[in-house]
Scaffold this motif. Structure first.
Motif, short mmCIF file in Angstrom:
data_model
loop_
_atom_site.label_atom_id
_atom_site.label_comp_id
_atom_site.label_asym_id
_atom_site.label_seq_id
_atom_site.Cartn_x
_atom_site.Cartn_y
_atom_site.Cartn_z
N THR A 1 -8.79 0.67 -12.43
CA THR A 1 -9.28 0.04 -11.21
C THR A 1 -10.00 0.99 -10.25
O THR A 1 -10.66 0.53 -9.33
CB THR A 1 -8.10 -0.60 -10.45
N ARG A 2 -9.85 2.29 -10.46
CA ARG A 2 -10.51 3.22 -9.53
C ARG A 2 -10.74 4.56 -10.22
O ARG A 2 -9.79 5.24 -10.58
CB ARG A 2 -9.64 3.43 -8.30
N HIS B 1 -12.41 1.15 -4.71
CA HIS B 1 -11.52 0.38 -5.56
C HIS B 1 -12.24 -0.91 -5.98
O HIS B 1 -13.01 -1.47 -5.22
CB HIS B 1 -10.25 -0.04 -4.80
N GLY C 1 -0.93 -4.41 -5.28
CA GLY C 1 -1.34 -3.47 -4.27
C GLY C 1 -1.88 -2.18 -4.83
O GLY C 1 -2.04 -2.01 -6.03
N ASP C 2 -2.13 -1.26 -3.90
CA ASP C 2 -2.62 0.07 -4.21
C ASP C 2 -1.41 0.99 -4.26
O ASP C 2 -0.82 1.31 -3.23
CB ASP C 2 -3.60 0.51 -3.11
N SER D 1 -1.05 4.26 -4.97
CA SER D 1 -1.71 5.56 -5.12
C SER D 1 -0.80 6.57 -5.80
O SER D 1 0.42 6.52 -5.69
CB SER D 1 -2.10 6.10 -3.75
N SER E 1 -15.44 0.44 -0.12
CA SER E 1 -14.29 0.85 -0.91
C SER E 1 -14.70 1.30 -2.30
O SER E 1 -15.65 0.79 -2.88
CB SER E 1 -13.31 -0.33 -1.05
N LEU F 1 -4.61 2.55 -10.29
CA LEU F 1 -3.95 2.65 -8.99
C LEU F 1 -3.58 1.28 -8.44
O LEU F 1 -2.59 1.13 -7.75
CB LEU F 1 -4.85 3.36 -7.97
N ASP F 2 -4.40 0.29 -8.71
CA ASP F 2 -4.18 -1.06 -8.20
C ASP F 2 -3.50 -1.87 -9.30
O ASP F 2 -4.01 -1.98 -10.41
CB ASP F 2 -5.51 -1.69 -7.81
N SER G 1 -16.81 -3.74 -5.83
CA SER G 1 -16.09 -3.25 -4.66
C SER G 1 -16.39 -4.12 -3.44
O SER G 1 -17.44 -4.75 -3.33
CB SER G 1 -16.49 -1.81 -4.36
N TYR H 1 0.87 -1.17 0.00
CA TYR H 1 0.00 0.00 0.00
C TYR H 1 0.90 1.22 0.00
O TYR H 1 1.78 1.36 0.84
CB TYR H 1 -0.91 0.05 1.23
#
Length: 192
Positions: free
Chosen positions: A97-98, A128, A58-59, A61, A126, A103-104, A122, A28
């Protein structure tokens, strides 16, 4: 130590006899992460990419821009893409993904290790999407008698130094393109 500031989880999947172990890491990266922690993340990714079979997910960001066309909008996003490229990792998610962003991520160091990737709805509150995939493992590791170089462990600075010491103007003087290529190729193979 900056590595302690990164949020990650590592799981090892033990392979049966004849198959290698698989390392799965979940990361993350907060949107406001500092540059020094991003550098620590890249060092950890570099160390993890030396595993025989790695799935890194993972995320991540703040990744802005297109994955395929390498159009990262921020300096941190460009540095992250360089880290992925430098460690020969492959991105296997093809959809956003978002909220229109990628991001993921699911990355691997072995082509064909991850398959059947699907984005689902989701989980809970969330925003995501859930990512579902399979880790595909070969029944038996192929043994080849052909020796190949592991460029992930290469010292490119040393190769650059060795090739930079050569007087190229004299070595290639009076030679055509094909002959010059053969001279360069010979020196490159010696440097390797």
């Amino acid at each position: 130590m900056d590595e302690e500031l990164t949020e990650s989880l590592r799981i090892g999947i033990k392979g049966r006899a004849g198959t290698g172990d698989t390392i799965v890491e979940v990361w993350y990266r907060p949107p406001n992460q500092e540059d020094r922690v991003d550098e620590a993340l890249c060092r950890q990714i570099g160390a993890a990419s030396c595993s025989q079979a790695l799935v890194l997910m993972g995320d991540f960001s703040r990744y802005q821009g297109g994955w395929r066309d390498d159009t990262a909008g921020h300096k941190q996003s460009r540095r992250f893409l360089e880290c992925i490229d430098d460690n020969f990792l492959l991105q296997v998610i093809e959809e956003l993904t978002r909220r229109g962003a990628m991001l993921d991520l699911v990355l691997t160091n072995k082509e064909g290790l991850v398959g059947d990737v699907k984005l689902k709805g989701s989980l809970g509150c969330s925003d995501h999407k859930m990512v579902e995939f399979k880790i595909l493992r070969a029944v038996r590791r192929a043994h080849s008698k052909l020796t190949t170089l592991d460029f992930r462990r290469a010292d490119f600075g040393l190769v650059r130094n060795l090739l930079g010491r050569l007087p190229w103007d004299k070595a290639l003087e009076g030679r055509g393109a094909q002959e010059s290529w053969l001279v360069f190729k010979d020196h490159l193979l010696q440097a390797q």
